[in-house]
Every structure is written in C-alpha cells, then in structure tokens.
Design a protein around this motif. Structure first.
Motif, PDB file in Angstrom:
ATOM      1  N   SER A 678       0.973  -1.256  -0.378  1.00 57.43           N
ATOM      2  CA  SER A 678       0.197  -0.050  -0.666  1.00 57.43           C
ATOM      3  C   SER A 678       0.785   1.277  -0.240  1.00 57.43           C
ATOM      4  N   PHE A 679       2.205   1.212   0.378  1.00 55.92           N
ATOM      5  CA  PHE A 679       2.489   2.579   0.357  1.00 55.92           C
ATOM      6  C   PHE A 679       3.059   3.263  -1.219  1.00 55.92           C
ATOM      7  N   SER A 680       2.354   2.714  -1.946  1.00 52.72           N
ATOM      8  CA  SER A 680       2.577   3.149  -3.438  1.00 52.72           C
ATOM      9  C   SER A 680       0.760   3.739  -3.765  1.00 52.72           C
ATOM     10  N   ASP A 681      -0.398   3.854  -2.714  1.00 57.39           N
ATOM     11  CA  ASP A 681      -1.116   4.275  -2.710  1.00 57.39           C
ATOM     12  C   ASP A 681      -1.546   5.333  -2.163  1.00 57.39           C
ATOM     13  N   GLU A 682      -1.538   6.539  -1.792  1.00 60.65           N
ATOM     14  CA  GLU A 682      -1.132   7.936  -1.220  1.00 60.65           C
ATOM     15  C   GLU A 682      -2.668   8.146  -0.631  1.00 60.65           C
ATOM     16  N   ASN A 683      -3.533   7.652  -1.017  1.00 59.71           N
ATOM     17  CA  ASN A 683      -5.109   8.072  -0.462  1.00 59.71           C
ATOM     18  C   ASN A 683      -5.023   6.961   1.089  1.00 59.71           C
ATOM     19  N   ILE A 684      -4.606   5.053   0.856  1.00 60.75           N
ATOM     20  CA  ILE A 684      -4.274   5.335   1.725  1.00 60.75           C
ATOM     21  C   ILE A 684      -3.317   5.588   2.811  1.00 60.75           C
ATOM     22  N   LEU A 685      -2.481   5.897   2.623  1.00 61.85           N
ATOM     23  CA  LEU A 685      -1.043   6.426   3.487  1.00 61.85           C
ATOM     24  C   LEU A 685      -2.542   8.209   3.831  1.00 61.85           C
ATOM     25  N   LEU A 686      -2.321   7.903   3.667  1.00 64.31           N
ATOM     26  CA  LEU A 686      -3.149   9.955   3.890  1.00 64.31           C
ATOM     27  C   LEU A 686      -4.552   9.733   5.046  1.00 64.31           C
ATOM     28  N   ALA A 687      -5.306   8.332   4.616  1.00 61.60           N
ATOM     29  CA  ALA A 687      -6.381   8.010   5.440  1.00 61.60           C
ATOM     30  C   ALA A 687      -5.870   7.350   6.043  1.00 61.60           C
ATOM     31  N   GLY A 688      -4.467   7.530   6.540  1.00 62.07           N
ATOM     32  CA  GLY A 688      -4.310   7.250   7.837  1.00 62.07           C
ATOM     33  C   GLY A 688      -4.284   7.892   9.880  1.00 62.07           C
ATOM     34  N   GLU A 689      -3.770   9.262   9.245  1.00 62.29           N
ATOM     35  CA  GLU A 689      -4.126   9.792  10.275  1.00 62.29           C
ATOM     36  C   GLU A 689      -4.814  11.693   9.583  1.00 62.29           C
ATOM     37  N   PRO A 690      -5.875  12.335  10.434  1.00 57.10           N
ATOM     38  CA  PRO A 690      -6.013  13.222   9.638  1.00 57.10           C
ATOM     39  C   PRO A 690      -5.139  14.186   9.684  1.00 57.10           C
ATOM     40  N   GLU A 691      -3.821  14.432  10.637  1.00 57.73           N
ATOM     41  CA  GLU A 691      -2.643  15.354  10.102  1.00 57.73           C
ATOM     42  C   GLU A 691      -1.662  14.943   9.179  1.00 57.73           C
ATOM     43  N   HIS A 692      -2.115  13.778   8.374  1.00 52.37           N
ATOM     44  CA  HIS A 692      -1.741  13.205   7.645  1.00 52.37           C
ATOM     45  C   HIS A 692      -1.945  14.693   6.242  1.00 52.37           C
ATOM     46  N   PHE A 693      -1.107  15.216   5.535  1.00 50.82           N
ATOM     47  CA  PHE A 693      -1.133  16.431   4.591  1.00 50.82           C
ATOM     48  C   PHE A 693      -0.936  16.192   3.317  1.00 50.82           C
ATOM     49  N   VAL A 694       0.909  15.679   3.622  1.00 54.75           N
ATOM     50  CA  VAL A 694       1.185  14.862   2.051  1.00 54.75           C
ATOM     51  C   VAL A 694       1.653  13.526   2.618  1.00 54.75           C
ATOM     52  N   HIS A 794      -0.157   9.485  17.737  1.00 48.58           N
ATOM     53  CA  HIS A 794      -0.220   9.950  16.211  1.00 48.58           C
ATOM     54  C   HIS A 794      -0.345   8.476  15.712  1.00 48.58           C
ATOM     55  N   LEU A 795       0.568   7.785  16.208  1.00 47.42           N
ATOM     56  CA  LEU A 795       1.418   6.154  16.031  1.00 47.42           C
ATOM     57  C   LEU A 795       0.267   5.519  16.549  1.00 47.42           C
ATOM     58  N   ALA A 796      -0.517   5.516  17.475  1.00 45.23           N
ATOM     59  CA  ALA A 796      -1.908   4.864  17.847  1.00 45.23           C
ATOM     60  C   ALA A 796      -2.939   4.947  16.725  1.00 45.23           C
ATOM     61  N   VAL A 797      -3.112   5.975  16.793  1.00 42.97           N
ATOM     62  CA  VAL A 797      -4.418   6.569  15.472  1.00 42.97           C
ATOM     63  C   VAL A 797      -3.755   5.503  14.275  1.00 42.97           C
ATOM     64  N   GLU A 798      -3.154   6.596  13.443  1.00 39.62           N
ATOM     65  CA  GLU A 798      -2.305   5.614  12.408  1.00 39.62           C
ATOM     66  C   GLU A 798      -2.659   4.713  12.018  1.00 39.62           C
ATOM     67  N   PHE A 799      -2.072   3.491  13.052  1.00 39.98           N
ATOM     68  CA  PHE A 799      -1.299   2.011  12.791  1.00 39.98           C
ATOM     69  C   PHE A 799      -3.176   1.420  12.768  1.00 39.98           C
ATOM     70  N   ARG A 800      -3.791   2.266  14.013  1.00 41.07           N
ATOM     71  CA  ARG A 800      -5.026   1.381  13.783  1.00 41.07           C
ATOM     72  C   ARG A 800      -5.776   1.474  13.357  1.00 41.07           C
ATOM     73  N   ASN A 801      -5.590   2.546  11.886  1.00 40.84           N
ATOM     74  CA  ASN A 801      -6.766   2.770  10.858  1.00 40.84           C
ATOM     75  C   ASN A 801      -6.031   2.282   9.584  1.00 40.84           C
ATOM     76  N   TRP A 802      -4.818   1.849   9.615  1.00 41.86           N
ATOM     77  CA  TRP A 802      -3.986   1.378   8.573  1.00 41.86           C
ATOM     78  C   TRP A 802      -4.296  -0.641   9.317  1.00 41.86           C
ATOM     79  N   ILE A 803      -4.776  -0.945  10.002  1.00 37.88           N
ATOM     80  CA  ILE A 803      -4.436  -2.407  10.551  1.00 37.88           C
ATOM     81  C   ILE A 803      -5.973  -2.515  10.547  1.00 37.88           C
ATOM     82  N   VAL A 804      -7.100  -1.946  10.254  1.00 38.77           N
ATOM     83  CA  VAL A 804      -8.200  -1.481  10.419  1.00 38.77           C
ATOM     84  C   VAL A 804      -8.758  -2.014   8.903  1.00 38.77           C
TER      85      VAL A 804
END
Length: 815
Positions: A678-694, A794-804
C-alpha cells in the motif's frame, strides 16, 4: 520568641575552589557585555548586549547592606526584573560544583550562559526577552553584612526591601517577579507572604514550604542529612550562619522557632505559576502544600514527570513561563488566562507517561478517595474490609524487616492525588516506632517498576540511586511517621491529607494498639490490566537518602512492629482513584444521550468521526498535493526551522517513546504484506491519520511527508524502511527478540537539507489471537515532551486505521 531560640556558628569566606565562579570576586562597577559574549567555553553566548551592574549595595530596613548583581538589556527602555533569591553565590553559576551537577544529571552546560545563579533564571535568555535579572548575595552571604538564616520569614522581609529598591531604579518599569527552583522557590513563599507592593508574580519551581516537616524532622524523625549538606556548603560569608542542626536537636517539637519557618500562606495573593513533581522527596510535599494553602486567586500548577533542573531549563517550559511573566509584568494580553489552572502528569513507568493533562483542580474533580483494606492473612489489599482480625509482624533487626500487601488491577486504573495510610499498629519490645511506608507499581509479573527522572541514566547514576539519591530515580510514593508524634492537627488535616501537630509525645504502652495516619507523596500513576500495586511497611527508610553523598538516617527502632488488620482494627490504604474517562470530558452533572434515530451501530462521537474523516478526505482531494504544500508553506518553514534548531541542540542524542497495539483476527505477516503493497497508494497513506497532509512516494523510493510533529507542521523525507541501518545499535534497548517479533523495520526522517529529525522503529509479532504492533518513535532529545507524547498518540491512530483497512481489504468476500 523564635529569634531567641536560634543558634548561630561562624561562617567562612568563600575562597577559590569548587563553589567559586568566574564572577565570584567582589568587583563593584558597571560594564557592558556585547552580543556574542561568552563567559567561558562551555557556556552559551549572549544573544544581545547586556549591562552588568556588579556588586551594587542595597541597604535593608535594619541597616544591613547586601550586594547584588543586576544584568539587564542595554538601552533606555524600562524593563521588569526577575529576582533569584538564595544563599548560593551570585557568581556560582559558572563554578565547578554547578557544572559538575549539570554533568551528573545529564544537562549540557551549553544550555545556560553561566551568568545565572544556580537553579535560577538565565540572563542570556531573559535579557533577550526584555527582562532584567537580579542575583543577590543575601544577608550574611558573600560580602553582604549580617548573619544568614535558613528558610525564614527574615528572608521574606529582606527580599521585600530588595524588590522595592529594584522597582525604584530608573531602568525598571516598576514590576518585579521571582523565579527559580529549590531554595529559590522556597524564598518566594516567604517573600510573597510579606506582600511587597511591586511584586507582580512568582514562579516557585519545586520547594519545601515547612522546614520542620520537609527538611529536618519529616514525620517527626531527625533525618538531617540534607540539612547538614545545606548548612555546611551554602552559607559562605563574613559573619555567622544559622545552625539548624543544633536547633533540631534542642527543639525536636513544633515551637515558635519552626512556626517562623512556615510561610503565612493565607497572605500569598500574588499571581503564581507553581511547578511540582511527584518524585522529589525533598520538595514534593512542600510544593503541593503551598499550592493548596496559598490564597492567590490567579494561580496555576504544572506537575511534570522529570526532575526540577532539566524541567526548569527546558525550552518549551521556559517559553510557557515567559508567557506568564509577559502577562503580569508587561501587561500583554496574550491569552494566558486560558491556560488550564492545572496541568498534571500521569506516570506509566513503562515509557507511556502522559504530561500536561488539563484539569481545573488537583486532584481532578473525577477522583474518588478509595479505601483498600490490608489483610494480614492473605497479604492482599481489598476494597472490602476483612471481618476477621489478623496481624502482620516484622522484626526490625531481621531480614525481611518489612511487610507488604498487594492488589492486582483487572482494568485500566489511574491514580491522581493524595494517598494516605491509615494503620493500627503495635510495638513489641519498645515504646515507639519509626514507620516508613511506600506505594510501588509492579508489572503483571510482580517486578517493581522505576523511572529515572534525569537524562543521565549511566553507570554512576545507577550506582548512586540503587539505595539513595531518590530525587534522581522514582520508585514510588513514600511517607513516614514516628508513632509517638501521631497526634493530628485538626486545623491543618483534611480527609485526603493528614497533618500532624508534632507538639506532643505519646509513647506506647506494652500491648497497646494505636491508630495512625501517614500522608504519602501525591501520585499520578497509571496501571494497565494485570499490573499490581504494592504497599510496603517497614522500620527503615525504603528509598534511602534523598540526595547523593549525604548521611543516611538510622531509625530509632527495636523489637517487633505489628500491623493489625481486619475487624475493629481495619487498616487501609486510601488511594485517589480517577473515574475511567470515556470520550470527551463532560461538565459535571451534564450529559447528552442518544435515545433513538440512527439505525447504524455506534454513538454520536462515532458518527462525528466518520463525517470528519469524510470532510477531510474531500478537502485534501480538492486542494491537491501542491495546493496543500503552498497553503502550508509558512507553517512548514517555521516547523522545519524549529526541528533543525532542536536537532542541533541535541547534538545527535534522541529520546524515545513506544506505543503498543494488540490486534485480534489478523496475523502480522498479513498486515506487513498489505502495508508494503500500500505504500504506493497515496490515498491509503493519507487516510491513516487526520494530520497527514501529504504523503507522496518519490521515484527514488523515498517518501515525502507533510504532517504534524506535535504542534508543528513539518516536511520530512523518509528514505524507506530498513531491517539493519547503520544506527540500529543505538536503539538496541528497544529491540524485541526477533524470534517473537520477526517483522522489524527501521526508518529515519530527515529534513530536505539532510538534518535527521526523527526515527521510527516498528516491530510486529504474532500472538495466539492475532499480533502485537510495537511502534517506537525517536526525536531529538532537546524537543519538548509534548512532541513525543503527541506522536505516540499519532502512531496509535495511524496504525490502528491502517490495521483496520488491512483487515477490511483481506476479509473474504461474502457470497
């Protein structure tokens, strides 16, 4: 009266040696220190031109002359002044002894200019912010006249006179404040109680507030090791100094002498920004006592999780103090009043401390004092009183010379506030007892958890703190009491905090069982499911000395100590248990409940989260990557500049924090494989945490990231994750066994100019139900604590969302 009870001995002049600094010599006159001036090679340079008025004579109300150094910004603008009142020589900041203390605790001497008094505000910073600093040699110290005293109302009167003298100087705007730690904090209680008209604000940063109860006779025991160190090594002068050791021996009970060494808290009405900790066995009780009893309407409390010196010179903490002073000494309308009245910390002792938790009071309003009863048979602590009586006994000369009681928590439990021990005790073979109590946190396997309070955790500090120097390593909340001095002061005692009168001796008779209450140091302590709390009761000090290299107290004990439990002798430990917090905090007595309507699962907060995510995703998509970069350009510039400066100040040193997630229904290999793809999919990476701007993958396999690091928006480059980069050996303490966590990735974040500003270590390992994710972040050691704490979140939110997201993507398709 108290002056008649005082004992004095000759002082000795300060001579070149360990406590002699570059400017310790008597040399009256005015000189200008240019911008860039450096007192000596280890210290920071002055960022602005500073006028040094050295050894200025100030006459006190009784005719005694003291000498002060004033450092102020060059120019004609009138400025406020901050006083650093203590017996530590006004030139001692550059002495070998102070430099050695900084080295011992792990503070770079380059964070100060050497022009500051030990434990006081640094002129290099404050003069650049439009403040003057006054460093006095107090009565009887250095070349000042008179006889010195130890923490006394006399000091309050003397500092009153100095404050009024400073306010009248042509360069002063008429506003005076006080700041500093330890002695420099204690003197503020006494001075503020005298109510000098031009004292505009105080900043006591950890200090005793009752010489009898905190310094020489804590719990009624003559534990004078630090008092001796203070008396013998601080009051260098031409006259006499107070002999507090002789006074303690002559006057072991509360008297006018000791009453004169308690500030009149009800007269402290000036705005106050008070800083405390749970771990300072010298200052903690006194700081919280003063906070509770002072009458100031405008008072703020911050409870940190480290030690006073690194906390005082931390950049973020100093900036917060500047906002406080700017409000009350310069009249700036900077919104200071919106600062939470209390910011407390919750210690985890496993790398997950919470800091700056906001509240309106301490303890917070959602804390309930809860009794945990001692059971002498099972050695357990239970919330119901045992019906059967039992005893737990130890011989003070045997091993073990203690008894303990344990409870295990089956759910998340947080303690915030004041513990106390309410015990029924008996002495066999003696008519008195020196009792010591300690509340410890144990992990799920029964191992005591501890935490260093200073940056240096090397071999020497390990040795010093093994059986003492308790201010440098936190091992739990302690209390003590000589049982013959058990009488409570009904005026001072509260349900949460007992206070003893120490004005009478009540010896024990053979077979007599007496009731005692022992106050313990306040706590902020988190327990995770399975972890345990242990109450230890002993006839010896369980923490050893409070400072390095001081004499350890020998208790006056003999025979056996008997702790009675259950029945009519229901001993208990009272703990401040905080209600479990669910979602956002609500005003007391107010609630809004969803009764009917939506058919989807979840509550109002869940619905709001879905809508917020959807709105953020839409806005980011419409603005686009470049649009966001342009929109945030100024924020990025400021954030990167901040990180660059912090990295430089850290000199390659990093601090770390770890977040752990437990996952059910998915295996580590499945998630890691999904994430790599998924590291090539910008949308998935952005969705991990609200403060991911780019999060933009680059052609060279690096990733450009624009996100918040704490409150700062930053642009960093992640070259990619590796299994064994060159710096892997630096994080070996966080590495888990590869057999249990085979999926390990390490990555370094750097700014576009190559400055390394962070690192990430992820470790994944299977469990019977799924897997665990151990997520460790590293930031430059000079970064404020809130950056590390917020990035753990931040890591808790980010990885929880990616795991889901991974679980959804890998779920079998129905039908």
């Amino acid at each position: 009266m108290s002056d008649d009870q005082k004992v004095f001995v000759p002082s000795q002049p300060l001579k070149p040696g360990a406590r002699y600094g570059v400017l310790s010599g008597f040399d009256p006159g005015t000189r200008t220190l240019p911008a860039g001036f450096q007192l000596a090679p280890p210290f920071r340079s002055l960022p602005v031109e500073v006028v040094l008025e050295k050894d200025v004579a100030v006459t006190l109300r009784d005719g005694v002359t003291i000498y002060v150094d004033v450092l102020r910004p060059a120019g004609t603008q009138k400025v406020p002044v901050i006083v650093a009142w203590s017996p530590y020589g006004k030139g001692q900041g550059s002495s070998p002894s102070v430099m050695g203390i900084f080295k011992l605790v792990g503070i770079d001497n380059g964070v100060v200019s050497g022009l500051e008094k030990f434990e006081g505000p640094d002129p290099a910073y404050w003069c650049a912010q439009g403040y003057a600093i006054c460093n006095p040699d107090i009565r009887g110290v250095g070349d000042s006249d008179g006889d010195s005293v130890i923490w006394d109302r006399q000091e309050g009167r003397d500092c009153y006179d100095l404050i009024e003298w400073l306010a009248a100087q042509e360069w002063c705007n008429g506003k005076v404040a006080m700041s500093g730690t330890s002695y420099l904090a204690v003197s503020q209680w006494f001075t503020a109680a005298e109510q000098p008209p031009h004292l505009a604000a105080i900043n006591p940063w950890e200090g005793v507030s009752d010489v009898y109860r905190d310094l020489v006779l804590r719990g009624g025991m003559p534990d004078t090791g630090f008092a001796r160190q203070l008396q013998d090594n601080s009051y260098w002068g031409k006259g006499r100094k107070e002999d507090i050791l002789a006074e303690a021996e002559r006057s072991p009970l509360m008297s006018d002498l000791w009453e004169n060494k308690i500030p009149r808290f009800e007269r402290i009405t000036v705005p106050a920004y008070v800083v405390a900790s749970y771990s300072n066995t010298l200052h903690t009780a006194g700081t919280f006592r003063a906070w509770r009893r002072m009458a100031s309407k405008e008072k703020w409390l911050r409870v940190h999780n480290s030690q006073e010196w690194p906390d005082y010179y931390d950049e973020a903490n100093r900036e917060e103090l500047r906002r406080f002073f700017d409000r009350y000494l310069k009249g700036e309308d900077n919104g200071w009043e919106q600062t939470p009245r209390v910011q407390y910390s919750v210690l985890d002792l496993e790398g997950g401390d919470q800091v700056r938790v906001a509240a309106d009071a301490f303890p917070p309003k959602d804390v309930t004092p809860t009794k945990y009863y001692l059971d002498g048979r099972s050695r357990a602590l239970t919330t119901t009183a045992p019906t059967d009586e039992a005893t737990a006994v130890y011989d003070v000369s045997s091993n073990p010379d203690e008894v303990s009681f344990i409870t295990r928590f089956d759910k998340e439990t947080v303690l915030v506030g004041y513990p106390k021990a309410h015990l029924w005790v008996e002495a066999r073979g003696s008519d008195d007892m020196d009792l010591f109590v300690l509340v410890q946190k144990l992990d799920a396997y029964g191992t005591p958890l501890q935490q260093f309070t200073v940056p240096n955790q090397g071999a020497l500090v390990q040795d010093l703190t093994e059986r003492g120097a308790s201010i440098l390593r936190y091992k739990g909340s302690d209390g003590r009491l000589r049982v013959s001095l058990r009488h409570l002061d009904e005026t001072l005692s509260t349900e949460a905090v007992p206070a003893h009168s120490f004005d009478r001796i009540e010896k024990l008779s053979p077979g007599e069982v007496v009731e005692v209450e022992i106050d313990l140091l306040p706590v902020g302590l988190a327990f995770h499911p399975g972890e345990q709390l242990r109450l230890v009761i002993s006839g010896r000090s369980l923490l050893g000395t409070m400072m390095p290299a001081i004499r350890e107290y020998t208790p006056a004990n003999s025979g056996q100590h008997v702790i009675h439990t259950g029945g009519k002798h229901a001993s208990y430990l009272q703990l401040p248990v905080q209600a479990r917090r669910q979602g956002m905090a609500a005003q007391e007595g107010f609630a809004v409940e969803l009764v009917s309507g939506p058919t989807a699962a979840g509550g109002v907060d869940d619905f709001e989260l879905v809508f917020a995510r959807r709105a953020l995703a839409l806005l980011k998509a419409r603005i686009g990557r470049q649009g966001l970069m342009d929109l945030l350009a100024k924020d990025i510039e400021e954030g990167n500049a901040f990180l660059r400066e912090r990295a430089k100040a850290s000199a390659g040193k990093f601090t770390s924090g770890t977040t752990v997630l437990a996952v059910r229904g998915l295996k580590a290999a499945q998630f890691v494989h999904w994430l790599e793809n998924s590291f090539s999919d910008e949308n998935i990476l952005l969705a991990g945490e609200p403060e991911h701007f780019v999060i933009a993958p680059n052609p060279d396999s690096t990733v450009t990231i624009v996100e918040n690091l704490g409150p700062h928006v930053c642009r960093v480059v992640l070259p990619g994750f590796e299994t064994a980069p060159s710096w892997a050996s630096e994080v070996r303490n966080e590495l888990l066994p590869e057999s249990d966590h085979p999926f390990r990735r390490l990555g370094a974040m750097h700014l576009p100019d190559g400055t390394v500003v962070g690192r990430v270590l992820t470790q994944f390992g299977d469990t019977a139900e799924g897997f665990t994710a151990n997520l460790t972040c590293y930031f430059p050691a000079a970064c404020p604590e809130d950056i590390l704490e917020q990035h753990r979140q931040h890591l808790a939110v980010e990885f929880r969302n990616w795991i889901v997201a991974a679980a959804r993507a890998l779920a079998p398709v129905a039908g």
